[in-house]
Design an enzyme around this catalytic site. Structure first.
Site, short mmCIF file in Angstrom:
data_model
loop_
_atom_site.label_atom_id
_atom_site.label_comp_id
_atom_site.label_asym_id
_atom_site.label_seq_id
_atom_site.Cartn_x
_atom_site.Cartn_y
_atom_site.Cartn_z
N ARG A 95 83.50 26.14 23.99
CA ARG A 95 84.69 26.39 24.80
C ARG A 95 85.31 25.04 25.12
NH1 ARG A 95 89.17 28.51 26.67
NH2 ARG A 95 89.23 29.18 28.85
N GLU A 97 87.74 23.72 26.89
CA GLU A 97 88.02 23.27 28.25
C GLU A 97 86.75 22.91 29.01
OE1 GLU A 97 90.38 26.16 30.22
OE2 GLU A 97 91.94 26.18 28.68
N ASP A 98 85.62 23.50 28.61
CA ASP A 98 84.35 23.26 29.32
C ASP A 98 83.66 21.98 28.88
OD1 ASP A 98 84.78 25.60 30.61
OD2 ASP A 98 83.19 26.74 29.63
N ARG A 100 84.53 19.96 25.67
CA ARG A 100 85.08 19.16 24.58
C ARG A 100 84.98 17.65 24.84
NH1 ARG A 100 88.95 19.93 20.62
NH2 ARG A 100 89.56 21.96 21.45
N GLY A 128 98.72 25.29 6.76
CA GLY A 128 99.02 26.61 6.22
C GLY A 128 97.92 27.61 6.40
N GLU A 162 84.14 34.00 16.99
CA GLU A 162 83.22 33.12 16.27
C GLU A 162 81.78 33.62 16.38
OE1 GLU A 162 85.80 29.10 17.30
OE2 GLU A 162 83.64 29.13 17.69
#
Length: 1113
Positions: A95, A97-98, A100, A128, A162
């Site tokens: 996640r 925002e948690d 990275r 693409g 995922e």
């Protein structure tokens, strides 16, 4: 494993030969029924071949349109084709925002630093591509997925997509999944609790129910997988340690990915597996033995190897628990079953042996691999006919008995080693927590169980399984039980080894378990040989059966290292448990070691003839007044071991066993081993030591041992230790102690005489240090090599010293010696001479170490020049010493502290010597502290010699890259740094320099030598100086590289007080750097005074600093 390589055009040709018209129109159409039929044919052919041959590689170079082919072929074939073109090895799901910018970023860097290709986020997608499609392809093209489950992970739809895809591929394609529970409870993932419950409730309001159900199911399954639980906070491990463990685990998993059936519990087995696989590849290795104690992992290792290589052989068979099966069904029945499986036909042989005939011929024609697990009889190999197997066959045998493997014809025997601490903790966590690391609240407790298991996989599994889901209180209770009670499941397996011993071996094993674990092997053999005939052979057999081990360590209450008998804690507990089961009553046990049990027997006079040994840690009991007849009924007592645990680290120990009114206690004549710390009686007068092998009475109250008038037969006595027996005045006649090897009387302050010892041919050790009232030089055998007589009252080294022709070390520091015989120069083997407070004019011929502290010594002329072998010269506080001329240039250790009259120091030409060292050390120490009368020429000589040594060290280190890193410390009074030597200088504790550019194209090294001035303006005296250097190197266009070095500027085990300013020249291996085009080097220096006893530190100002740079090609 059979490998078939088929180019595509061969497959097409094969199809064309069966369908000659199928390609007539192929050139005019890229898609045709014929081409489709061809593809179907190839598909079915490949599936059939893969099913039977297992492994195929394809060559696509002749395809006109590989992409079209991949679309036409079924998914199973596409998977084989695409697996050769994987984009990524690791897919990282998180996640953003948690995590990275913190944990995930650090994990990503660590994975990439090892060379792994990691899919991180959408930034790596080609233009693409749609996100969902690209993510799915990235997961499909990865071997392993790491899912970082953070607090808000489930709030992200893309994260759940995922997870769903990853878990689908895990179930269908064996995709490896590794979850990391980052600041979340794994139970909340399994049960969809906490923040995850809220997230899924939000999704149910916005997304189709079926889709959310699919996400939930996948999410729950992730929670059931083993992974890492990172709680965070000050009580948890640093995240860097977790990342290191994760990366190592990922690499192991990827390396073993092709072996998909391997159990997840196979921890720490990779290196051993590779070794056995290597042995299998060797043509001259037919029979491989796996040897080790029960539960160490022999069967597991054999199983892993067998599964990996069995497909390379025509036939294979893994015969489990051979010894147990023979007991249950008999050898002949087992043999028939074994041959039936190998020959694929019902075999029943009516005779004891296979004999000549058709069966033997059939075996000769077979290349097989066979595992015979848990073999305890070497005849088994002949009984099963393994000698008849065909050429190239391999037989793996596991056994607890090394001799069985030797007799069975093993070409190679591999000792299965225990797990290291990290692997042990991981395996334990798998069973105790169902994850790969322990819960933080249980970390310390986990380490206690790991320590108890000592690398045994069996113990780790049993203990971990027992503790799963148990409370912390239950864990603490189990820890308390570890040392008291054997673990039944573990003992049951280990006891099979004990049951196979003969009576002598069982007794020797129990004595070691109860009394002699960690005892020196030599002493244990001597003691037990007096208890049992053939004990030495028994010890050897126990070693072969992996019931004991031999390690290099310091034995019980000693600081000397030697070969010691070791035993796994679980085997020790099993042995003690066997003794416990002998009877319910304590006094009917053969051996007692529990402090409470021994105390009860001594206090209530419960001793019987069944008791053979007593071991008592007196620190665990209350004071006890001993009755003089306390041992009278224990007339079979062979071992007394009364000690204080950890007494080496205590200043004093309180007496616990106290004497009654009598002067002595009645001891059994059967005693072989008597160790009694703080023996409370005045003598051993009522004891007949005819069987005694070891007598140790440290800190005892004896005034004498036994009466001189009574003859004592001491023929079996090997060792006497009377350390710190301060009341002992005399050692009795030792005429009959013809086998005595060691006599230690250190600290016997009242000792005034000792007997003649020159008749003791086996005597190796005599220690009389601290015997202040002992005046006479001891009479010892001529073969003696070491005499330790420090702090004695000995006044003279007599002329008779010349007879000690093998003497290598003579210690007389702080003794009363006033005269040393000139005959000392005749001792050709004397390498180390330690004297103090006495004059000496003659020296040994070839000394390597001279300790002449506070002696009235001068070295006239070139007297030291002849000592080419000299490495250590210790001449501190020699106040009459004025000259040290023509010193050997490569003297390793020169300690001339506080030589107040010393004026001149010079060194001989270094070209006459080579840099050599007797112990492969590359360290130099030159201390002229407080030598304030040194003239300037002498200081220049000292400085020049230091630089010569540094140059030689660098050259030698270049040639011998595997040697210890070099270092040098040089100190002398002064406050000036030589400008000729140290071209870069600063009037502070830091400086910046720019190295000269590398003018040639080849590689070169930068060598930095440091010079500091310690300012004593605010510290009148300082001792135990520690100097440190921190350096930053800036290469062209790169980032700073840091190096650090530290020097202890006092001799080992010595405290030195410095007065006034001193110059320090310093060098270490860390100061040698491969030049990467460094543009700048900045240095920061520190000096601190350290009090080792209090731990207090005080900074000392660096008044000046200097650096010399040399460039070595």
């Amino acid at each position: 494993m059979t490998v078939l390589k088929l180019p595509w055009y061969n497959l097409l040709s094969l199809y064309r030969s069966h369908n000659p018209n199928s390609f007539m129109a192929a050139s005019s159409s890229t898609s045709s029924p014929q081409r489709d039929t061809c593809l179907n044919f190839i598909t079915h052919l490949l599936q059939t071949l893969k099913h039977t041959i297992k492994n195929i590689f394809f060559h696509e170079q002749d395809l006109e349109d590989a992409e079209q082919l991949s679309q036409a072929l079924p998914q199973t074939v596409v998977s084989s084709y695409s697996s050769r073109q994987l984009k990524h090895q690791v897919f990282l799901s998180f996640r953003g925002e948690d995590t990275r910018l913190n944990f995930t970023a650090h994990l990503l860097k660590a994975l990439k630093d090892t060379g792994l290709n990691v899919f991180f986020d959408e930034e790596k997608l080609e233009k693409g591509e749609q996100l969902s499609s690209a993510l799915s392809q990235a997961i499909a093209a990865s071997n392993l997925s790491i899912i970082v489950l953070s607090v808000d992970y489930a709030s992200s739809k893309s994260c759940l997509v995922e997870v769903s895809d990853i878990m689908d591929r895990k179930d269908t394609q064996g995709h490896i999944v590794l979850p990391i529970f980052y600041h979340v409870d794994p139970s909340n993932v399994r049960n969809i609790g906490g923040s995850f419950k809220t997230s899924f409730e939000d999704h149910e309001l916005k997304r189709p129910i079926d889709e959310v159900k699919r996400w939930k199911a996948a999410f729950v399954e992730v929670g059931k997988l083993k992974g890492w639980h990172i709680i965070g906070g000050k009580f948890d491990r640093p995240e860097t340690e977790y990342i290191k463990d994760i990366v190592e685990y990922v690499i192991k998993k990827l390396m073993n990915n092709y072996f998909r059936n391997a159990s997840e519990e196979l921890v720490g087995i990779d290196d051993q597996k590779k070794m056995i696989l290597g042995l299998i590849e060797q043509e001259d290795t037919r029979i491989i033995g796996l040897w080790g104690m029960g539960g160490i992992g022999k069967t597991t290792l054999a199983d892993v190897v067998y599964k990996e290589v069995s497909q390379k052989f025509e036939d294979s068979c893994f015969l489990h628990n051979v010894s147990e099966k023979i007991e249950k069904q008999g050898m002949e029945s087992l043999r028939d079953d074994f041959l039936t499986e190998l020959l694929k036909q019902e075999i029943r042989i009516r005779t004891p042996s296979i004999g000549q005939g058709f069966i033997q011929e059939r075996l000769n024609n077979k290349k097989v691999i066979v595992v015979l697990d848990d073999v305890n009889d070497s005849d088994l190999m002949n009984d099963l006919g393994v000698q008849h197997f065909g050429e190239g066959s391999k037989i793996i045998i596991t056994s607890r008995d090394k001799q069985v493997l030797k007799n069975g014809g093993a070409n190679k025997i591999h000792e299965v080693v225990k797990l290291n601490e990290n692997d042990s903790l991981q395996l334990f966590s798998i069973f105790a927590f169902r994850q790969l690391n322990p819960a933080i609240d249980f970390l310390n407790l986990s380490y206690k169980f790991v320590q108890y298991a000592q690398g045994s996989p069996l113990a780790l599994k049993v203990l971990g399984s027992r503790l799963y889901t148990k409370s912390k209180r239950d864990w603490e209770s189990e820890v308390d039980k570890l040392k008291e009670y054997a673990q039944p499941k573990i003992s049951q397996i280990l006891k099979r080894s004990f049951d196979g011993l003969d009576e002598l071996e069982k007794n020797v094993f129990l004595d070691i378990a109860c009394f002699f674990k960690n005892e020196s092997k030599e002493d244990a053999e001597e003691i037990l040989s007096r208890c049992y005939r053939g004990a030495v052979s028994g010890i050897s057999n126990l070693l072969d059966k992996c019931l004991i081990d031999i390690i290099t360590a310091s034995p019980f209450f000693s600081i000397e290292y030697c070969e010691c008998i070791s035993m796994h804690d679980m085997l020790e507990e099993m042995g003690k448990d066997i003794v416990r089961q002998e009877a319910k009553e304590l006094w009917k046990h053969s051996r007692l070691w529990n402090p409470k049990d021994v105390y009860q027997v001594l206090r209530y006079n419960k001793g019987t003839d069944l008791i053979q040994g007593l071991k008592l840690d007196m620190s665990q009991i209350d004071n006890l007044q001993l009755c003089p007849t306390v041992f009278d009924n224990m007339y079979n007592l062979r071992v007394i071991l009364f000690y204080f645990s950890g007494r080496f680290w205590k200043k004093s120990s309180e007496k616990k066993l106290l004497a009654d009114q009598d002067d002595s206690v009645s001891l059994p004549d059967e005693l072989r081993y008597l160790f009694w710390d703080y023996y409370p009686f005045k003598s051993l007068s009522s004891f007949n030591p005819i069987n005694l092998v070891v007598l140790k009475l440290p800190h005892g109250d004896m005034e004498f041992l036994w009466n001189e008038d009574s003859y004592q037969n001491l023929v079996n006595l090997r060792e006497i230790d009377l350390t710190q027996c301060k009341k002992l005045r005399k050692i009795p006649n030792l005429l009959s102690a013809i086998n005595l090897k060691s006599l230690c009387c250190n600290g016997c302050e009242s000792l005034v005489e000792h007997p003649c010892l020159d008749h003791l041919a086996y005597l190796k050790t005599l220690e009389l240090e601290g015997c202040h009232n002992l005046k006479k030089f001891p009479e010892v055998p001529n073969h003696f090599s070491i005499l330790e007589l420090d702090e004695t009252g000995i006044e003279e080294v007599p002329d008779s010293v010349e007879h000690l022709t093998r003497l290598e070390q003579l210690c007389l520091r702080k003794s009363g010696v006033k005269k040393v015989s000139s005959n000392i120069s005749k001792l050709g083997f004397l390498r180390s001479l330690y004297l103090s407070h006495c004059p000496i004019t003659e020296f040994p011929k070839n000394p390597s170490e001279l300790y002449l502290s506070e002696t009235q010594t001068e070295f006239p002329g070139n007297s030291i020049l002849k000592f080419r072998s000299l490495e250590f010269l210790h001449i501190d506080h020699c106040n009459n010493l004025k000259f040290l001329s023509e010193l050997p240039p490569y003297l390793r250790y020169l300690f001339a502290h506080d030589c107040s009259s010393l004026e001149k120091v010079s060194f001989t030409n270094q070209n006459l010597y080579e840099l050599e060292s007797s112990d492969d050390s590359h360290e130099f120490f030159m201390l002229f502290s407080n030598c304030f009368n040194l003239n300037q020429d002498s200081i220049s000589n000292i400085e020049a010699n230091a630089m010569i040594k540094i140059g030689s060290l660098v050259k030698k280190w270049e040639k011998e890259s595997d040697c210890d890193p070099p270092s040098l410390v040089c100190c002398f009074p002064g406050n000036e740094i030589s400008a000729n030597t140290f071209e870069y200088q600063s009037m502070s504790s830091s400086l910046i320099l720019r190295p000269s550019p590398n003018g040639c194209s080849g590689r070169r090294y930068l060598v930095f030598v440091i010079c500091l001035v310690a300012n004593s303006a605010h510290v009148h005296k300082y001792e135990d100086l520690i100097c440190s250097c921190e350096c930053q190197l800036m290469p062209t266009g790169g980032h700073y590289e840091k190096l650090k070095s530290e020097w202890y500027c006092s001799p080992e085990f010595e405290s030195v007080q410095y007065t006034g300013d001193h110059v320090l020249i310093l060098f270490s291996g860390a100061m040698v750097k491969n030049d990467k085009g460094y543009q700048e080097a900045s240095f920061e220096f520190h000096i601190k005074k350290l009090d080792f006893l209090s731990g207090e530190e005080e900074l000392i100002k660096v008044e000046k600093c200097g650096v010399h740079v040399s460039y070595v090609a």
